[in-house]
Write a protein that holds these residues in place. Sequence first.
Motif, PDB file in Angstrom:
ATOM      1  N   GLY A   1       0.843  -1.186   0.000  1.00 39.19           N
ATOM      2  CA  GLY A   1       0.000   0.000   0.000  1.00 39.19           C
ATOM      3  C   GLY A   1       0.878   1.236   0.000  1.00 39.19           C
ATOM      4  N   THR A   2       0.615   2.169  -0.908  1.00 40.47           N
ATOM      5  CA  THR A   2       1.418   3.397  -0.956  1.00 40.47           C
ATOM      6  C   THR A   2       0.662   4.506  -1.679  1.00 40.47           C
ATOM      7  OG1 THR A   2       3.580   4.348  -1.557  1.00 40.47           O
ATOM      8  CG2 THR A   2       2.615   2.789  -3.112  1.00 40.47           C
ATOM      9  N   ASP A   3       1.060   5.744  -1.357  1.00 43.16           N
ATOM     10  CA  ASP A   3       0.621   6.903  -2.130  1.00 43.16           C
ATOM     11  C   ASP A   3       1.793   7.467  -2.934  1.00 43.16           C
ATOM     12  OD1 ASP A   3       2.184   7.975  -0.159  1.00 43.16           O
ATOM     13  OD2 ASP A   3       0.704   9.410   0.578  1.00 43.16           O
ATOM     14  N   GLY A   4       2.911   6.760  -2.921  1.00 39.77           N
ATOM     15  CA  GLY A   4       4.093   7.185  -3.666  1.00 39.77           C
ATOM     16  C   GLY A   4       4.879   8.288  -2.979  1.00 39.77           C
ATOM     17  N   ALA A   5       4.410   8.698  -1.800  1.00 34.87           N
ATOM     18  CA  ALA A   5       5.059   9.836  -1.136  1.00 34.87           C
ATOM     19  C   ALA A   5       5.360   9.527   0.330  1.00 34.87           C
ATOM     20  CB  ALA A   5       4.173  11.072  -1.259  1.00 34.87           C
ATOM     21  N   ASP A   6       4.297   9.480   1.158  1.00 35.98           N
ATOM     22  CA  ASP A   6       4.509   9.361   2.606  1.00 35.98           C
ATOM     23  C   ASP A   6       4.174   7.980   3.166  1.00 35.98           C
ATOM     24  OD1 ASP A   6       5.132  12.137   2.677  1.00 35.98           O
ATOM     25  OD2 ASP A   6       2.975  12.549   2.558  1.00 35.98           O
ATOM     26  N   ILE A   7       3.282   7.270   2.501  1.00 40.02           N
ATOM     27  CA  ILE A   7       2.795   5.996   3.034  1.00 40.02           C
ATOM     28  C   ILE A   7       3.419   4.851   2.247  1.00 40.02           C
ATOM     29  CG2 ILE A   7       0.744   4.581   3.444  1.00 40.02           C
ATOM     30  CD1 ILE A   7      -0.852   7.300   3.340  1.00 40.02           C
ATOM     31  N   TRP A   8       4.090   3.963   2.965  1.00 40.08           N
ATOM     32  CA  TRP A   8       4.725   2.801   2.329  1.00 40.08           C
ATOM     33  C   TRP A   8       4.478   1.617   3.242  1.00 40.08           C
ATOM     34  CZ3 TRP A   8       7.318   3.606  -2.371  1.00 40.08           C
ATOM     35  CH2 TRP A   8       7.510   4.950  -2.720  1.00 40.08           C
TER      36      TRP A   8
ATOM     37  N   VAL B   1      11.597   8.894 -11.983  1.00 37.65           N
ATOM     38  CA  VAL B   1      12.975   9.237 -11.620  1.00 37.65           C
ATOM     39  C   VAL B   1      13.557  10.197 -12.656  1.00 37.65           C
ATOM     40  CG1 VAL B   1      14.205   7.285 -12.723  1.00 37.65           C
ATOM     41  CG2 VAL B   1      15.122   8.317 -10.649  1.00 37.65           C
ATOM     42  N   ALA B   2      13.164  10.029 -13.916  1.00 39.49           N
ATOM     43  CA  ALA B   2      13.638  10.951 -14.961  1.00 39.49           C
ATOM     44  C   ALA B   2      13.146  12.366 -14.682  1.00 39.49           C
ATOM     45  CB  ALA B   2      13.153  10.471 -16.332  1.00 39.49           C
ATOM     46  N   ALA B   3      11.929  12.469 -14.107  1.00 37.50           N
ATOM     47  CA  ALA B   3      11.343  13.775 -13.809  1.00 37.50           C
ATOM     48  C   ALA B   3      11.706  14.276 -12.418  1.00 37.50           C
ATOM     49  CB  ALA B   3       9.828  13.691 -13.949  1.00 37.50           C
ATOM     50  N   GLY B   4      12.510  13.516 -11.676  1.00 37.83           N
ATOM     51  CA  GLY B   4      12.881  13.920 -10.321  1.00 37.83           C
ATOM     52  C   GLY B   4      11.709  13.882  -9.350  1.00 37.83           C
ATOM     53  N   ARG B   5      10.724  13.015  -9.628  1.00 37.65           N
ATOM     54  CA  ARG B   5       9.521  12.996  -8.806  1.00 37.65           C
ATOM     55  C   ARG B   5       9.457  11.809  -7.840  1.00 37.65           C
ATOM     56  NH1 ARG B   5       4.614  12.445 -10.961  1.00 37.65           N
ATOM     57  NH2 ARG B   5       5.257  11.717 -12.996  1.00 37.65           N
ATOM     58  N   ILE B   6      10.573  11.161  -7.578  1.00 41.67           N
ATOM     59  CA  ILE B   6      10.559  10.096  -6.570  1.00 41.67           C
ATOM     60  C   ILE B   6      11.880  10.115  -5.807  1.00 41.67           C
ATOM     61  CG2 ILE B   6      11.408   8.231  -8.101  1.00 41.67           C
ATOM     62  CD1 ILE B   6       9.237   6.460  -6.554  1.00 41.67           C
ATOM     63  N   ALA B   7      11.793   9.875  -4.495  1.00 39.21           N
ATOM     64  CA  ALA B   7      12.985   9.873  -3.643  1.00 39.21           C
ATOM     65  C   ALA B   7      13.200   8.477  -3.068  1.00 39.21           C
ATOM     66  CB  ALA B   7      12.811  10.883  -2.510  1.00 39.21           C
ATOM     67  N   THR B   8      14.386   8.254  -2.511  1.00 37.22           N
ATOM     68  CA  THR B   8      14.679   6.970  -1.869  1.00 37.22           C
ATOM     69  C   THR B   8      13.790   6.768  -0.643  1.00 37.22           C
ATOM     70  OG1 THR B   8      16.979   6.898  -2.624  1.00 37.22           O
ATOM     71  CG2 THR B   8      16.464   5.691  -0.609  1.00 37.22           C
ATOM     72  N   HIS B   9      13.144   5.617  -0.561  1.00 33.69           N
ATOM     73  CA  HIS B   9      12.423   5.200   0.635  1.00 33.69           C
ATOM     74  C   HIS B   9      12.820   3.759   0.918  1.00 33.69           C
ATOM     75  CE1 HIS B   9       9.701   8.683   1.014  1.00 33.69           C
ATOM     76  NE2 HIS B   9       9.708   8.700  -0.311  1.00 33.69           N
ATOM     77  N   ALA B  10      13.989   3.578   1.534  1.00 32.55           N
ATOM     78  CA  ALA B  10      14.450   2.226   1.853  1.00 32.55           C
ATOM     79  C   ALA B  10      13.538   1.646   2.934  1.00 32.55           C
ATOM     80  CB  ALA B  10      15.893   2.276   2.350  1.00 32.55           C
TER      81      ALA B  10
ATOM     82  N   TYR C   1      12.215   0.091   0.218  1.00 38.14           N
ATOM     83  CA  TYR C   1      11.231  -0.138  -0.844  1.00 38.14           C
ATOM     84  C   TYR C   1      11.720   0.358  -2.191  1.00 38.14           C
ATOM     85  CZ  TYR C   1       8.647  -0.507   3.479  1.00 38.14           C
ATOM     86  OH  TYR C   1       8.270  -0.857   4.738  1.00 38.14           O
ATOM     87  N   VAL C   2      12.327   1.572  -2.190  1.00 29.12           N
ATOM     88  CA  VAL C   2      12.830   2.121  -3.442  1.00 29.12           C
ATOM     89  C   VAL C   2      14.114   2.912  -3.164  1.00 29.12           C
ATOM     90  CG1 VAL C   2      11.243   4.106  -3.265  1.00 29.12           C
ATOM     91  CG2 VAL C   2      12.228   3.532  -5.483  1.00 29.12           C
ATOM     92  N   TRP C   3      15.085   2.747  -4.080  1.00 31.12           N
ATOM     93  CA  TRP C   3      16.372   3.427  -3.955  1.00 31.12           C
ATOM     94  C   TRP C   3      16.595   4.236  -5.241  1.00 31.12           C
ATOM     95  CZ3 TRP C   3      15.151  -1.360  -2.316  1.00 31.12           C
ATOM     96  CH2 TRP C   3      15.439  -1.704  -0.990  1.00 31.12           C
ATOM     97  N   VAL C   4      16.924   5.511  -5.085  1.00 32.81           N
ATOM     98  CA  VAL C   4      17.041   6.408  -6.233  1.00 32.81           C
ATOM     99  C   VAL C   4      18.471   6.932  -6.319  1.00 32.81           C
ATOM    100  CG1 VAL C   4      16.259   8.626  -7.182  1.00 32.81           C
ATOM    101  CG2 VAL C   4      14.607   7.038  -6.142  1.00 32.81           C
ATOM    102  N   GLY C   5      19.008   7.030  -7.535  1.00 31.94           N
ATOM    103  CA  GLY C   5      20.366   7.544  -7.704  1.00 31.94           C
ATOM    104  C   GLY C   5      20.631   7.913  -9.151  1.00 31.94           C
ATOM    105  N   GLY C   6      21.919   7.849  -9.516  1.00 35.63           N
ATOM    106  CA  GLY C   6      22.298   8.316 -10.852  1.00 35.63           C
ATOM    107  C   GLY C   6      22.113   9.827 -10.888  1.00 35.63           C
ATOM    108  N   THR C   7      21.483  10.322 -11.955  1.00 34.41           N
ATOM    109  CA  THR C   7      21.251  11.758 -12.090  1.00 34.41           C
ATOM    110  C   THR C   7      19.756  11.987 -12.333  1.00 34.41           C
ATOM    111  OG1 THR C   7      23.420  11.795 -13.182  1.00 34.41           O
ATOM    112  CG2 THR C   7      22.144  13.847 -13.200  1.00 34.41           C
ATOM    113  N   PRO C   8      18.944  11.889 -11.240  1.00 31.38           N
ATOM    114  CA  PRO C   8      17.496  12.022 -11.408  1.00 31.38           C
ATOM    115  C   PRO C   8      17.133  13.427 -11.877  1.00 31.38           C
ATOM    116  CG  PRO C   8      18.063  11.230  -9.200  1.00 31.38           C
ATOM    117  CD  PRO C   8      19.317  11.722  -9.832  1.00 31.38           C
ATOM    118  N   GLY C   9      16.127  13.543 -12.716  1.00 29.23           N
ATOM    119  CA  GLY C   9      15.621  14.840 -13.169  1.00 29.23           C
ATOM    120  C   GLY C   9      16.601  15.578 -14.053  1.00 29.23           C
TER     121      GLY C   9
END
Lengths: 330, 330
Positions: free
Chosen positions: B141-148, B310-319, B321-329
Amino acid sequence: MSVVLGIDIGGSGTRAVLAERTGTDATALTLGGVLTGDPIGVTATGSTVPSAALALVRRVAEAWPDRIRELTGIGVGATGVATLVERPADLVDALAAEVAALTDRRVGVAVAIDAVTAHLGALDGEPGAIVALGTGAIAFGTDGADIWRRVDGWGHLLGDRGGGAWIGMHGLTAAMRAHDGVDSTGEVLLDAARARFGEPLAWPAQLYTRDDRAGVLASFAADVARAAEAGDACGTEIMTHAGREAARSAVAALDPRLPAVVAATGGVFRPGETLALAFERALTELRPGVEVRAPAGDPLLGAAILAERVAAGRIATHAPYVWVGGTPGA
Amino acid sequence: MSVVLGIDIGGSGTRAVLAERTGTDATALTLGGVLTGDPIGVTATGSTVPSAALALVRRVAEAWPDRIRELTGIGVGATGVATLVERPADLVDALAAEVAALTDRRVGVAVAIDAVTAHLGALDGEPGAIVALGTGAIAFGTDGADIWRRVDGWGHLLGDRGGGAWIGMHGLTAAMRAHDGVDSTGEVLLDAARARFGEPLAWPAQLYTRDDRAGVLASFAADVARAAEAGDACGTEIMTHAGREAARSAVAALDPRLPAVVAATGGVFRPGETLALAFERALTELRPGVEVRAPAGDPLLGAAILAERVAAGRIATHAPYVWVGGTPGA
């Protein structure tokens, strides 16, 4: 007096013993010092049983160089030997060759599934059925001659119903249900699993990367048993279920031509505790009048009895339960 | 128009797709040709997810050398990445470095557990909960932002309740009970298992020596489903049980702050069949008023949506569950 070597190879450890008959009485088989080795595992190339068995023979020869020269027979009981060792007869030949190389002696060798040595040890060679609850679970009914009936022993993904890995897996599954917020009855087991394995997110890596997954699962069976004895409902339910499964397997192994005698053995079976009480209750329900006998000895004694039988030429190959070779009855 | 790369890595296979946004409409994400790879496994050194992901990036670059030079983001959904990959952030870095080496481009990379990409695909990026029943089983369950909120996905020894390996293991266990003469209700499944794996004595070697045990177990889920649809009581019981387990997981993942929307996805979930009917019945019982939505797309679409985010810089790392890197946005 002749000396025999018994070897017991299981998921939670390996043992070897030299034994000597000190009299003509049926039970006068005296066991010497016991050597222990590491647990065996299953890899992409199969079971590590053959290498473990050969290593134990070499260690026994090093430990007791004088006694090994009086050796007349070797009996091996091993988990998974019928299903995960490609050619058990090759292991028989390899063991005979190893002894010949070490001592110049020609001895008889018998390799059996662990249920056969558990049976020989628990019923002291007499006919009936046994159920062995260690890391795995297997029931076996035999008279040592014409009747050979195996039930279960299929490993933790296919059965081993009521054994240590089965209990541990049921316990960890219940703990994860509590962690997931799906069913709170596993809370006590969740606490116990945290104490043993850390936070739930770390459990998969401790299981799936290991060759001895069944052993890891079985390590938690002690916690489930402890929870049951302390009155936890979830632990009690799992141990009761395990006892009933063991009883069903024992009854299925008790060929009608065998005397209605059953013994339960293995480290998971503790007389007077939840599992054992449920086992005896279910056994009496399923097969009224059955005699429940306390085990005479353990599978290591059974392996020594098997070694004696092959030394005396009194056992033949009955695949996929026992394989005989070397120079039996020499 | 920018090109993104979505990668889906599961127990029964790996897939990669290049996708392109063809308009401003939320669903106007067009998927190109799909490359498929072998299933991943778990070895003593951990999961083979990282090597599989890198291999797919190289194969995509070979297959579409022109398009890869327009790449702006990579989204990866992978089974076991939170539990069996030691440092998921390292995989993010390795993927960004691989693309830089192949194309001289700096792109954003997001690596997520498969439940996140299943969620993005099934609910087209909207908030709610999903349950994914493939080889494994996980609810999220998630809203992609605060709830994971993750539920299950612990693998076949600890859970994956209602997934393909879980169903296959329950089916094979029932088949072995029939073979052992302990419970005849599994006779139909025993016949089906014989047709697939041969005689029962040969089954352990086909399972325990394999790195992809879960995949082997899950292969039998199709037989259990077929038995259920043909009216076999044992198959029906297992598929019904699976549906109920999936519903319990979905409800546990549905954080009260999320809209009461649930989608079920994965190859094991077939609308109109026994499992799906039991799932919907149990879901309505457990959470009256819940909206059961047909999945908008699969986890591969979800991986492409993740790549876009991630290309649009619209998601952050939430370990974890999701890990973001490289050159987002970028």
